[in-house]
Design a protein around this motif. Structure first.
Motif, PDB file in Angstrom:
ATOM      1  N   UNK A 272      -2.365   6.133   4.322  1.00 52.15           N
ATOM      2  CA  UNK A 272      -1.907   5.047   5.173  1.00 52.15           C
ATOM      3  C   UNK A 272      -2.531   3.717   4.778  1.00 52.15           C
ATOM      4  N   UNK A 273      -1.763   2.665   4.965  1.00 46.04           N
ATOM      5  CA  UNK A 273      -2.267   1.311   4.779  1.00 46.04           C
ATOM      6  C   UNK A 273      -2.763   0.852   6.140  1.00 46.04           C
ATOM      7  N   UNK A 274      -4.091   0.722   6.273  1.00 47.46           N
ATOM      8  CA  UNK A 274      -4.601   0.414   7.605  1.00 47.46           C
ATOM      9  C   UNK A 274      -5.186  -0.990   7.714  1.00 47.46           C
ATOM     10  N   UNK A 275      -5.107  -1.746   6.636  1.00 52.37           N
ATOM     11  CA  UNK A 275      -5.554  -3.151   6.686  1.00 52.37           C
ATOM     12  C   UNK A 275      -4.889  -3.900   5.544  1.00 52.37           C
ATOM     13  N   UNK A 538       4.396 -10.054  -5.673  1.00 49.86           N
ATOM     14  CA  UNK A 538       5.038  -9.095  -4.773  1.00 49.86           C
ATOM     15  C   UNK A 538       4.250  -8.930  -3.475  1.00 49.86           C
ATOM     16  N   UNK A 539       4.954  -9.096  -2.384  1.00 52.94           N
ATOM     17  CA  UNK A 539       4.368  -8.779  -1.082  1.00 52.94           C
ATOM     18  C   UNK A 539       4.944  -7.449  -0.654  1.00 52.94           C
ATOM     19  N   UNK A 540       4.078  -6.497  -0.369  1.00 52.07           N
ATOM     20  CA  UNK A 540       4.578  -5.213   0.117  1.00 52.07           C
ATOM     21  C   UNK A 540       4.185  -5.052   1.571  1.00 52.07           C
ATOM     22  N   UNK A 541       5.197  -4.920   2.413  1.00 57.88           N
ATOM     23  CA  UNK A 541       4.932  -4.679   3.815  1.00 57.88           C
ATOM     24  C   UNK A 541       5.424  -3.273   4.123  1.00 57.88           C
ATOM     25  N   UNK A 542       4.522  -2.421   4.578  1.00 59.20           N
ATOM     26  CA  UNK A 542       4.932  -1.041   4.816  1.00 59.20           C
ATOM     27  C   UNK A 542       3.768  -0.221   5.321  1.00 59.20           C
ATOM     28  N   UNK A 543       4.003   1.086   5.462  1.00 63.29           N
ATOM     29  CA  UNK A 543       2.967   1.898   6.098  1.00 63.29           C
ATOM     30  C   UNK A 543       2.257   2.869   5.171  1.00 63.29           C
ATOM     31  N   UNK A 544       2.792   3.091   3.965  1.00 60.40           N
ATOM     32  CA  UNK A 544       2.153   4.066   3.090  1.00 60.40           C
ATOM     33  C   UNK A 544       1.797   3.450   1.741  1.00 60.40           C
ATOM     34  N   UNK A 545       0.687   3.904   1.205  1.00 62.40           N
ATOM     35  CA  UNK A 545       0.278   3.478  -0.129  1.00 62.40           C
ATOM     36  C   UNK A 545       1.067   4.255  -1.155  1.00 62.40           C
ATOM     37  N   UNK A 554       0.034  -8.583  -2.501  1.00 64.25           N
ATOM     38  CA  UNK A 554      -0.502  -8.618  -1.141  1.00 64.25           C
ATOM     39  C   UNK A 554       0.140  -7.465  -0.375  1.00 64.25           C
ATOM     40  N   UNK A 555      -0.696  -6.734   0.359  1.00 62.27           N
ATOM     41  CA  UNK A 555      -0.161  -5.636   1.162  1.00 62.27           C
ATOM     42  C   UNK A 555      -0.344  -5.965   2.635  1.00 62.27           C
ATOM     43  N   UNK A 556       0.765  -5.885   3.375  1.00 65.48           N
ATOM     44  CA  UNK A 556       0.692  -6.071   4.818  1.00 65.48           C
ATOM     45  C   UNK A 556       0.941  -4.727   5.475  1.00 65.48           C
ATOM     46  N   UNK A 557      -0.033  -4.189   6.193  1.00 70.37           N
ATOM     47  CA  UNK A 557       0.105  -2.838   6.743  1.00 70.37           C
ATOM     48  C   UNK A 557       1.037  -2.805   7.955  1.00 70.37           C
ATOM     49  N   UNK A 558       2.056  -1.970   7.891  1.00 79.83           N
ATOM     50  CA  UNK A 558       3.033  -1.891   8.972  1.00 79.83           C
ATOM     51  C   UNK A 558       2.924  -0.588   9.736  1.00 79.83           C
ATOM     52  N   UNK A 559       3.912  -0.344  10.591  1.00 75.86           N
ATOM     53  CA  UNK A 559       3.899   0.850  11.436  1.00 75.86           C
ATOM     54  C   UNK A 559       4.964   1.826  10.977  1.00 75.86           C
ATOM     55  N   UNK A 560       4.625   3.115  11.047  1.00 74.48           N
ATOM     56  CA  UNK A 560       5.609   4.147  10.716  1.00 74.48           C
ATOM     57  C   UNK A 560       6.508   4.404  11.932  1.00 74.48           C
ATOM     58  N   UNK A 586      -5.724   1.504  12.248  1.00 75.35           N
ATOM     59  CA  UNK A 586      -6.505   0.322  11.882  1.00 75.35           C
ATOM     60  C   UNK A 586      -5.872  -0.974  12.312  1.00 75.35           C
ATOM     61  N   UNK A 587      -5.737  -1.873  11.363  1.00 68.14           N
ATOM     62  CA  UNK A 587      -5.216  -3.201  11.680  1.00 68.14           C
ATOM     63  C   UNK A 587      -3.704  -3.278  11.509  1.00 68.14           C
TER      64      UNK A 587
END
Lengths: 685, 205
Positions: A272-275, A538-545, A554-560, A586-587
């Motif tokens: 998971x991407x938590x921050x 590339x900006x990746x917004x999502x919930x999994x690595x 840049x990674x923006x952590x989203x919700x599943x 996380x965040x």
């Protein structure tokens, strides 16, 4: 109509009803183990005994007795109560009564009914029989000593799942339920037998000894593992999703869900991407915070002209997030946006050209079916079960142009080349007459026919073919596109497609690879093509690595999907509400919130502050999405591009059923299923 | 009844002989084409005779392919009926009836005679591999109880001595004539007691 009396109450039921169904209509409770609405009647548990007059002076099994005029039924006379007590005593002779260590405890039919209808103690001192555990693969845990031989699992796998793997061997006391030579059940719906098992003989292996049912919180939500949008119940404890169970929806999934829907949830814990993360000078991703991340994106965005900016949304993204992103991109004047990351050429002209027009339950009204470029068994197992259900009713010719696969019903194979579609127009073609003669013919088009350079031409051709064969006529629209992605239909409804000047997904990938793009915003995009985007920012917004996060700057952590309240539109075009079951780790935040926050950051504030505001705006722009659970049938319109059909092979877009998205790829259970499958293939070779 | 033991060893390769193929055609012709699966029982019997008295998995699968049934369904059928053996049996398959009438008439004596001669107990095969003893439920010949079935034949009215004689004849590979060991038909040991007056008339009884 049949008139009869149940417990001194006169009722009318339809012809063909069983006595048990009549009792249910009258509101009388009849206990049962082997009877199940959706399976054939076995009549072997004898728990549903009732007293029927006129008739022999003995209790009768109500599940297998047809209701008839003038019957007087009692479900609570002394005879019935004694009979139930006797049956229960027999059932418990060989049942181990190990409820304290049984996973079914607390939601066990046998436990409940023994309490309600059984005797208070046993009269048996003899040894109980013991049965060896069976091996049924990585999903189903067996404890066959507990089995009461209701044969629900056998009937399910034979009738609904369409695989003859389960059976009852031996007879009498030695009867055992097992798979053929103890192989795992080769079905995408296999784990439904766990729900069907009225005792603890078949329980969930990944969920074993995890929780008791009374510890769990139930949230009714929507599944995103395929385009069907199965209705599910997510059971959580604390902030952890422990299991997924099907929820009854006659229109969509009846009461089945696929194994992926049920077991990919352990992927929600891994990778998971938590921050927020930012790629540093050395090319490594390092943890960061929201401000820094937003600043970095702002920097990246400010330097580039809008025609060098692109955005893609992935397969699991909800309507609200897509809508927010689209509003933002519109404000910025970005025209290179697309949701069809597999390259499917659909959705730009007319809603009837990309949804499952007849509805999934419409399959039951069809009388001929042509499947093009799809393997529904792995693309949408629950929908495939519906096709099989229709096939079992008889008189249902099925033709396939596309991958030759092992479906759960026989079919006429018409070829795998796109030119075979054209041949249907020949009067000599074997399926030509069938389609012409059928009153409600149906065509299911899979992504396999549309994800190539000629997709739009194929679509146009199929539209003409549908009109020719009467697939589309007054009161019937059998032209069906089978979407494989849960978020696709919604994103197409929102219009997350390039404008006339804009680039589509295919070109975004190829131009990005060449370095002609400077900035790409990926919202949950994890297809392999993403790896081509090494040059742009590339900006990746999502919930999994997963794939997308690997190349992100840049990674923006989203919700599943279990962590947000969101709308998903299934392949039928049915908007359904998913509800939040847990909090993002996380965040991480809900995706629309991230986009809304970023819009304020670049002084381009989106016109809403909360989910209600967002939805109001959404419903204003797209009124049909406000009708939750309803399908607004679109008008039949022209779609596709005219052109000459080129020759190419039609294949299913999904090779590996168990791993199709970032969640299922992170799931250990799914990995075990793949392993099992591969081992089987090795043995076969 | 004993538990079904299924021999899943896949080293036994089974295929029907050309002679059997003709018999199969004959059997299948007795059923309507859409009801071909009904032929599974006679085909299993045929396969069992071809495979030497038992049905290896490969034989079950061969039958399943012939009638178009799933393998699991054929295995279910074969394991349900005691006439199909799912693990190897000896040349002489002894099936001893132990249901009440036979038991009352001394089926235990037969068991003792078998043990004394061949040293095998129920569900065992002799060391030479020639004899397998299987306890079964009622063989339907209670009138001449007790019964011992040897392959396809019934030996009736047996006692300890006559069983021994029978087994010795089997050991010599010259089986005695089947039927009652005391030479009676289906009548009381003391001779007929009813319908004496109509004796000799046609349609009597």
């Amino acid at each position: 109509m049949i008139k009869l009396t149940v417990d001194e109450k006169e009722i009318e039921v339809e012809e063909g009803c069983t006595v048990l169904q009549a009792c249910e209509i009258a509101g009388a409770e009849v206990p049962r183990f082997c009877y199940h609405d959706r399976l054939s009647i076995a009549g072997n548990c004898r728990m549903c005994l009732v007293e029927v007059k006129p008739g022999p002076p003995k209790p009768q099994a109500s599940c297998a007795l047809p209701a008839s005029n003038g019957q007087i039924i009692s479900t609570n006379s002394k005879m019935v109560k004694d009979a139930r007590k006797g049956v229960m005593e027999f059932l418990l002779i060989n049942h181990p009564l190990d409820c304290p260590i049984c996973d079914q405890g607390g939601e066990c039919d046998l436990q409940d009914q023994a309490m309600s209808f059984g005797a208070s103690k046993t009269r048996y001192i003899e040894n109980k029989r013991a049965v060896e555990e069976k091996s049924m693969g990585p999903l189903i845990k067996t404890n066959m000593t507990r089995c009461i031989h209701c044969t629900r699992c056998v009937r399910f796998s034979t009738e609904v799942a369409g695989v003859n793997d389960l059976g009852a061997l031996g007879r009498g006391e030695n009867m055992e339920i097992t798979t053929y030579l103890e192989k795992s059940i080769e079905s995408e719906l296999s784990a439904c037998v766990i729900d069907l098992c009225p005792v603890g003989a078949l329980t969930s292996k990944p969920y074993a000894f995890n929780a008791r049912p009374w510890e769990l919180t139930h949230i009714e939500t929507i599944d995103v593992m395929d385009g069907v949008g199965s209705n599910i119940r997510v059971d959580t404890r604390g902030n952890q999703v422990l299991r997924v169970l099907p929820r009854l929806n006659e229109e969509v999934n009846e009461e089945w869900i696929s194994d992926k829907t049920r077991y990919a949830i352990d992927g929600l814990k891994n990778q998971r991407l938590d921050r927020p993360y930012i790629r540093n000078k050395h090319g490594a991703l390092e943890p960061s915070d929201w401000d820094t991340a937003f600043n970095k994106i702002k920097d990246g965005l400010s330097k580039v002209p809008t025609n060098k900016v692109a955005s893609l949304v992935g397969d699991l993204v909800d309507v609200e997030s897509v809508f927010s992103l689209k509003l933002l991109l519109n404000k910025l004047g970005v025209e290179n946006l697309d949701c069809r990351i597999d390259g499917a050429e659909i959705g730009q002209d007319g809603r009837s050209g990309y949804i499952f027009n007849s509805g999934i339950s419409g399959i039951e009204n069809a009388d001929a079916l042509l499947i093009i470029g799809s393997n529904p068994r792995i693309e949408a197992p629950v929908l495939n079960a519906r096709i099989r259900k229709r096939y079992l009713k008889g008189n249902f010719p099925i033709g396939i142009i596309g991958p030759k696969s092992n479906l759960t019903y026989p079919y006429q194979y018409l070829g795998s080349n796109s030119l075979d579609i054209e041949k249907l127009k020949n009067k000599s073609n074997s399926f030509h007459k069938i389609l012409l003669k059928a009153e409600n013919p149906m065509i299911i088009v899979g992504m396999g026919a549309l994800v190539n350079d000629f997709g739009s031409i194929v679509l146009n051709f199929l539209r003409e073919l549908s009109e020719f064969f009467g697939v589309v006529q007054k009161g019937w629209n059998g032209f069906n596109v089978l979407q494989t992605a849960a978020g696709r239909t919604g994103a197409l409804d929102i219009g997350f497609t390039p404008s006339k000047k804009g680039l589509n997904a295919k070109t975004i990938f190829s131009e990005g690879e060449k370095g002609n793009l400077s900035f790409v915003w990926l919202l949950g995009v994890d297809s392999k093509d993403v790896l081509k985007l090494k040059k742009p920012f590339v900006v990746y917004q999502g919930h999994h690595g997963d794939v997308g996060a690997h190349i992100a700057d840049v990674i923006l952590p989203g919700a599943a999907y279990t962590e947000k309240s969101a709308t998903y539109v299934n392949t039928e075009g049915r908007p359904q509400l998913a509800r939040q079951a847990t909090y993002p780790p996380g965040e991480a935040k809900e995706d629309w919130k991230i986009i809304r926050a970023f819009s304020e950051y670049i002084n381009n504030k989106l016109p809403f502050d909360d989910l209600d505001g967002l939805r109001n705006k959404l419903y204003e722009d797209f009124p049909h999405l406000s009708f939750i659970d309803e399908i607004k049938k679109p008008r039949w319109s022209k779609f596709g591009t005219k052109g000459k059909l080129k020759s190419f092979e039609l294949n299913s877009t999904i090779n590996n059923f168990y791993m199709t998205c970032s969640i299922s790829r992170s799931s250990e259970t799914m990995a075990m299923c793949v392993d099992q499958l591969n081992r089987k293939k090795l043995v076969a070779e | 009844m004993s538990k079904t033991y299924i021999n899943t060893n896949d080293q036994f390769h089974f295929s029907f002989s050309t002679k059997a193929e003709k018999t199969i055609e004959n059997i299948l012709s007795k059923y309507p084409p859409q009801r071909k699966i009904s032929a599974v029982m006679p085909l299993l019997d045929l396969a069992q005779r071809e495979a030497g008295g038992w049905l290896p998995i490969s034989a079950l699968e061969a039958v399943a392919d012939k009638v178009g049934l799933a393998y699991m369904r054929v295995l279910e059928i074969a394991s349900f009926y005691t006439m199909y053996n799912l693990s190897p049996v000896g040349k002489w398959h002894l099936q001893i009836c132990g249901t009440t009438p036979c038991w009352l008439k001394g089926s235990d004596d037969i068991l003792n005679a078998i043990f004394d001669t061949l040293q095998i107990k129920p569900n065992e095969t002799s060391k030479t591999g020639d004899f397998t003893l299987t306890p079964v439920e009622c063989l339907g010949a209670c009138v001449n109880a007790p019964i011992l079935q040897v392959n396809d034949d019934f030996y009736e009215d047996l006692d300890y001595e006559s069983t021994k004689k029978l087994l010795e004849s089997l050991l010599k590979n010259k089986p005695l004539k089947f039927g009652s060991s005391i030479g009676r038909k289906s009548e009381p040991e003391t001779g007929t007691t009813v319908l004496l007056k109509v004796k000799g008339k046609k349609n009597a009884g």
